[in-house]
Design an enzyme around this catalytic site. Structure first.
Site, PDB file in Angstrom:
ATOM      1  N   HIS A 261      43.962 -37.388  47.022  1.00 14.14           N
ATOM      2  CA  HIS A 261      44.578 -35.783  47.215  1.00 14.14           C
ATOM      3  C   HIS A 261      45.608 -36.064  46.153  1.00 14.14           C
ATOM      4  O   HIS A 261      46.797 -36.652  46.443  1.00 14.14           O
ATOM      5  CB  HIS A 261      44.865 -35.791  48.625  1.00 14.14           C
ATOM      6  CG  HIS A 261      45.403 -34.490  48.939  1.00 14.14           C
ATOM      7  ND1 HIS A 261      44.559 -33.367  48.908  1.00 14.14           N
ATOM      8  CD2 HIS A 261      46.682 -34.048  49.153  1.00 14.14           C
ATOM      9  CE1 HIS A 261      45.340 -32.375  49.358  1.00 14.14           C
ATOM     10  NE2 HIS A 261      46.588 -32.584  49.226  1.00 14.14           N
ATOM     11  N   ASP A 263      48.422 -33.504  44.974  1.00 14.56           N
ATOM     12  CA  ASP A 263      49.068 -32.287  45.098  1.00 14.56           C
ATOM     13  C   ASP A 263      49.579 -31.856  43.872  1.00 14.56           C
ATOM     14  O   ASP A 263      50.382 -32.253  43.011  1.00 14.56           O
ATOM     15  CB  ASP A 263      50.209 -32.310  45.832  1.00 14.56           C
ATOM     16  CG  ASP A 263      49.983 -32.297  47.379  1.00 14.56           C
ATOM     17  OD1 ASP A 263      48.981 -31.661  47.986  1.00 14.56           O
ATOM     18  OD2 ASP A 263      50.450 -33.069  48.257  1.00 14.56           O
ATOM     19  N   ASP A 373      44.160 -29.850  53.270  1.00 18.23           N
ATOM     20  CA  ASP A 373      45.678 -30.038  53.603  1.00 18.23           C
ATOM     21  C   ASP A 373      46.186 -28.552  53.294  1.00 18.23           C
ATOM     22  O   ASP A 373      47.502 -28.524  53.102  1.00 18.23           O
ATOM     23  CB  ASP A 373      46.283 -30.719  52.449  1.00 18.23           C
ATOM     24  CG  ASP A 373      47.777 -31.162  52.718  1.00 18.23           C
ATOM     25  OD1 ASP A 373      48.230 -31.122  53.843  1.00 18.23           O
ATOM     26  OD2 ASP A 373      48.602 -31.479  51.796  1.00 18.23           O
ATOM     27  N   HIS A 578      48.627 -24.984  47.202  1.00 20.50           N
ATOM     28  CA  HIS A 578      49.096 -25.305  48.605  1.00 20.50           C
ATOM     29  C   HIS A 578      50.349 -25.935  48.971  1.00 20.50           C
ATOM     30  O   HIS A 578      50.817 -25.763  50.150  1.00 20.50           O
ATOM     31  CB  HIS A 578      47.930 -25.864  49.366  1.00 20.50           C
ATOM     32  CG  HIS A 578      47.822 -27.167  49.316  1.00 20.50           C
ATOM     33  ND1 HIS A 578      46.603 -27.729  48.755  1.00 20.50           N
ATOM     34  CD2 HIS A 578      48.507 -28.316  49.681  1.00 20.50           C
ATOM     35  CE1 HIS A 578      46.483 -29.043  48.738  1.00 20.50           C
ATOM     36  NE2 HIS A 578      47.767 -29.545  49.238  1.00 20.50           N
TER      37      HIS A 578
HETATM   38 ZN    ZN Z   1      48.426 -31.378  49.759  1.00 20.20          ZN
END
Ligand code: ZN
Length: 1019
Positions: A261, A263, A373, A578
């Site tokens: 993951h 970001d 997420d 996000h």
């Molecule tokens: Zn995230």
């Protein structure tokens, strides 16, 4: 038997950490180190090599390096002893890592002449050197000294901007050695970890747990701690029977899928994410050479795009692995976007740009949405996903819910219009699993659908800041393939997982169903934090609509305009990531976001002006980009022609009643008005609405004139409230249930005066000074309109406070209608059940409405998302000011308009005014020929809203119109175009034809089901 199990377990853990682990590298020599600090922002490998040659300085282990956000290029050199050469040779580099939290601190990218090799982080300090030959050897590492959020604590938010971070070095180079790895010890460590983790996770009464302890004890008795390497094989033999014991009959199946993951921005800026991707993806592909069964899934098309344009060798390796099936692009979106805040059309474009990218680069169309997420999932998502080609959906965020446990792990999720997607919440409750026994046993116990399903998914790999799977995780997964006490683990993709579940469903398994939104019972503050970024996004969404529409009206769209729109959409989509648009990132991220939104808006304004100049006459014109014809009082820069009243406003502009058709333009002409605003010392009234205020300028009465009904309850006052806002855990993320209750009215009134006195526009201005902030509220009533606009200009300098506006409403409604993407949902106005109680702060886009049959009151806005409807009215959260991770969050200037609208039955008037507030008529004077046939389009249908009008992406010149039914009713809609509809088709979001539509009289006529979303292609 005497129970000494606790003592034995302590012995095992201590000897494992202090004796066995260090034996993995029995031989090592220090490497020589040189360093070159990049003076500013990151540079290319080629530039760094020049820097290293011309200006590198000698460096030693133990020396400090790395100002915040700096880059230091290290060159490590050594002479490889002749008898060391082989597969087991490794360079071991510790940049000064904090013990864990890969991705939240310094990171390195290892380069050779062939390009990036792999990343290094606290859980990946070894660089295997299978190709090393005897003699001189060199390794270059691009080390990023990113501040160690969140380990440094919440007082270090100043490190989140280059302008405040300072230049004190953050890290100390701790190790740089060339070492021989003992493979037998490496595998012994893994054997022990797997069995120890499994033992720990099993209940104390489980036979397997008790036996494992004794088997491990026996293995440790076998290891000579002075000669671990020499006795490792014997210890492994002791453990072999424990590892050979097969999983129990009917054991659950876990599909372990490698993942990282990343970001796209959060506790680091976007520019650092690009490098995180290079480190992580280089590591992921490298591991595929070693482990052919290993599978890796990766979402976010933009991250692939960064590799394609900035790290082409990494991209090429990804492409090879997609072809072999080891790497699976997932998610189908440009970024893993927030789902609460972007418009419906934005979520559509996330899918369109994501799917088009994956298809064009890899020949892959994703069938699953992957957003593990994201802070809540609106009820309209299932139909958007299905129309975008995805009928499968993975998330896990609801496992964080504070109040209620979600009842399913695998289920059919039914949305607003009845569309369904097969949904899975991986029961390991994380997207960053590490494949240990504790996780696997928990995952099986936490799986809620054993009654009908044997399968679940486990995404593993260091995430958030990237890093991804390590070889240790993969080795452990292999050991868990068929192991007593754990679920059966197979490495696979999300396809492998969903194929299994779909097979179960086809065989008749009763897949449960959840109908409606997946409300997230946390992070409600993200509906409000970083208000300028949210407003910037909404503004860009509006301008994109206008630009596409008016260029569609021009007819043939020049290729440079098409390319520009494509690039502007992608800029806006990226900022919807996000952790960006929700407001949960560091200062730097918002410096970027606000700049990007401003630049995008400027470019879009120029594009719109260019298009309108080609299609409007040279006289003054108003353009209407909305779904509905408009007739309203507006403020114009130039005095209009016409016979109607014109009122000069205090800012020099001219108020007049004007009209313009939907998707068309009209001459700016003042029309006659059969209404006027009458102003007294303490009231405004027109034929629709009357308001009154007290000495402080607070509104104490709102009367719907036609219904002869007071909106406010007896004694009720429209109130600005200020409340201390100190969340328990996550500052920028959370608003607590009790926060609003701690609020008190904002006082500090400095002046109250009527600044516009009718007959077309009346405005009351109230100026306040409170704390370190100032606020100007202008409340406006216009002729012919029931809408009451409250515009706020705020210079906000409070910390850890919530500013909200509360309007008490005398309407008996058990539910409030809240505008979401492509429709609305009902939220409880009471806290009767725990599920109701959790919804004390909810998301709404343009309106929130409380209605009785025949009468209602809506609150509209042009840029706010957080609402409370459980306190006898409607509250809107205007501003917050968390201190972490951005210590100056929301300080500075803000403008927003909140409107009140008393109305009759249904939501028709609410939709009309919500569109009018958010899509103002555009005044233009720069026209020329006016040659285009306008209006471009008319759409007749009750409760139908048009979301996009554009030329088709395929260059055919076809007109694409996206519309939806917004009231929840079945309705017939007729679509006309200025040139007549000769053929009409229904499409998916990718503009691929799905079915034809009857045309008659050069119109397309179709029936929409409740909340249906339709994409039309018209010729
Ligand atoms: Zn995230």
């Amino acid at each position: 038997m005497h129970d000494d199990s606790a003592l034995v377990e302590r012995r095992i853990r201590r000897e494992l950490a202090e004796r066995v682990l260090p034996a993995m590298y029995p031989l090592s020599v220090p490497m020589r180190v040189e360093a070159w600090d990049t003076p500013g922002e990151p540079v290319s490998h080629a530039e760094a090599l020049v820097g290293l040659v011309s200006s590198a300085r000698p460096f030693r282990v133990g020396e400090k390096w790395g100002r915040p956000w700096g880059t230091t290029w290290f060159r490590f050199t050594a002479d490889v002893p002749a008898d060391w050469v082989g597969d087991r040779l490794e360079a071991v580099v510790d940049l000064g890592f904090h013990p864990d939290s890969a991705g939240f601190q310094s990171e390195g990218l290892v380069w050779t002449a062939d390009g990036p090799v792999q990343g290094i982080h606290p859980r990946r300090t070894g660089v295997p050197l299978p190709a090393a030959t005897a003699g001189p050897f060199e390794l270059v590492v691009e080390a990023a000294s990113n501040p160690a959020f969140p380990m440094l604590g919440r007082r270090n938010g100043h490190l989140g901007s280059l302008s405040t971070a300072g230049d004190q070095p953050l890290y100390t180079l701790r190790q740089a050695s060339l070492a021989v790895r003992d493979d037998e010890v490496f595998h012994l460590l893994l054997d022990i970890e797997v069995l120890l983790g499994l033992m720990t996770a099993l209940p104390a009464t489980d036979k397997r747990r008790q036996r494992l302890l004794r088997q491990l004890e026996q293995a440790f008795n076998t290891i000579d701690m002075q000669r671990v390497g020499a006795t490792a094989a014997a210890a492994r033999q002791v453990l072999a029977p424990a590892l050979a014991l097969q999983a129990r009959d009917g054991a659950h199946h876990t599909v372990a899928v490698g993942h990282a993951h990343i970001d796209s921005a959060w506790l680091w800026p976007i520019r650092e994410t690009v490098r995180k991707c290079a480190r992580t993806f280089a590591s992921a592909t490298r591991m595929m050479d070693l482990y052919p069964d290993y599978r890796f899934v990766c979402s976010q098309a933009v991250q692939y795009h960064w590799m394609e344009t900035q790290y082409p060798t990494v991209f090429e390796r990804i492409r090879e692995r997609v072809a072999t099936g080891q790497w699976q692009p997932v998610g189908g979106m440009w970024v893993e976007a927030d789902m609460n805040l972007p418009s419906g059309e934005s979520i559509v474009r996330q899918l369109v740009h994501g799917q088009r990218y994956f298809e064009s680069r890899f020949g892959v169309r994703c069938t699953e949405v992957w957003i593990p997420d994201v802070f809540g999932y609106p009820a309209s998502l299932p139909q958007i996903f299905v129309a975008g080609g995805c009928d499968r959906f993975v998330t896990q965020k609801l496992s964080w819910n504070k109040q209620n446990r979600f009842p399913h792990s695998t289920f059919r999720w039914r949305g607003l219009d009845g569309s369904e997607v097969l949904t899975h919440f991986p029961p390991v409750d994380t997207y960053n699993a590490t494949v240990v026994g504790e996780e696997l046993v928990f995952s099986e116990q936490n799986f809620k659908d054993h009654g009908w399903s044997d399968w679940s998914l486990m995404p593993f790999g260091h995430g958030n800041g990237g890093g991804g799977p390590t070889r240790e995780m993969i080795e452990r997964a292999l050991r868990f393939t068929d192991l007593d006490g754990a679920p059966r683990v197979s490495m696979g993709t999300t396809h492998d997982f969903f194929d299994r579940v779909e097979a179960e469903a086809r065989a008749g398994a009763p897949v449960p169903l959840w109908d409606g939104e997946l409300y997230f019972e946390m992070h409600r503050g993200t509906l409000t934090s970083q208000a300028r970024t949210k407003v910037g996004n909404r503004r860009c969404e509006r301008l994109l609509r206008e630009a596409e529409l008016w260029w569609a009206a021009v007819g043939e769209v020049p290729s440079e305009v098409t390319a520009e729109l494509d690039s502007l959409w992608k800029e806006v989509l990226l900022q919807q990531f996000h952790d960006i648009i929700p407001g949960s990132s560091i200062t730097w991220v918002y410096e970027d976001a606000e700049r990007v939104h401003a630049e995008v808006a400027e470019r879009l304004e120029a594009l719109i002006a260019d298009a309108l100049a080609r299609i409007t006459p040279s006289t003054a014109t108003v353009a209407n980009a909305g779904t509905l014809d408009r007739r309203e009082v507006v403020a114009l820069a130039q005095r209009p022609s016409g016979d109607g009243d014109v009122q000069q406003l205090s800012d020099g502009r001219f108020a007049a009643m004007v009209a313009a058709p939907a998707f068309g333009v009209a001459a700016t002409s003042a029309l006659a008005v059969d209404d006027a605003v009458v102003v007294t010392e303490r009231s405004f009234a027109n034929g629709r609405v009357a308001i009154g205020w007290d000495l402080d300028g607070s509104i104490t009465s709102i009367i719907d004139v036609r219904a002869a009904r007071e909106v406010l309850p007896s004694g009720g006052v429209v109130t600005l409230e200020l409340a201390p806002d100190q969340p328990v855990e996550y500052d920028a993320w959370d608003v607590e249930r009790w926060t609003r209750g701690l609020g008190s009215p904002v006082g500090g009134v400095e002046s109250v005066r009527v600044v516009e006195s009718g007959p077309l526009v009346a405005t009351l201005e109230v100026r306040r000074r409170f704390g370190s902030s100032t606020l100007v509220q202008r409340t406006t009533v216009r002729a012919g309109s029931a809408r009451i606009d409250m515009s706020f200009d705020i210079d906000w300098h409070e910390d850890e406070h919530l500013l909200s506006l509360f309007v008490p409403v005398d309407v008996r409604a058990r539910e409030a209608a809240c505008d979401i993407q492509f429709g609305h949902v009902m939220r409880p106005t009471h806290a009767s059940t725990p599920w109701d109680a959790a919804k004390f702060e909810v998301c709404a886009h343009r309106y929130v409405d409380l209605s009785e049959p025949g009468f209602g009151v809506a609150m509209l806005n042009d840029g706010r998302y957080g609402y409370g409807v459980q306190d006898g009215g409607i509250s809107v959260s205007l501003l917050r000011a968390a201190k972490y991770p951005d210590p100056v969050q929301d300080h500075g200037r803000h403008s927003v308009t909140i409107s009140l609208l008393p109305h009759g039955a249904g939501l028709g008037d609410v939709l009309r005014e919500a569109e009018a507030l958010n899509l103002p008529l555009r005044e233009t004077h720069a026209g020329s020929a006016g040659s285009a046939p306008l209006p471009l389009l008319t759409v007749d249908g009750v409760g139908v809203e048009v979301d996009a009008v554009k030329r088709a992406d395929d260059g055919s010149g076809d007109l694409v119109v996206r519309l939806h039914e917004a009231l929840g009713a079945r309705t017939t809609v007729t679509v006309r175009t200025s040139t007549g509809v000769h053929a009409a088709e229904r499409c998916n979001l990718l503009e691929e034809v799905q079915s034809g539509i009857e045309t008659s009289d050069r119109c397309a006529v179709l029936t929409l089901t409740p909340f249906e979303l339709v994409t039309l292609r018209l010729r």
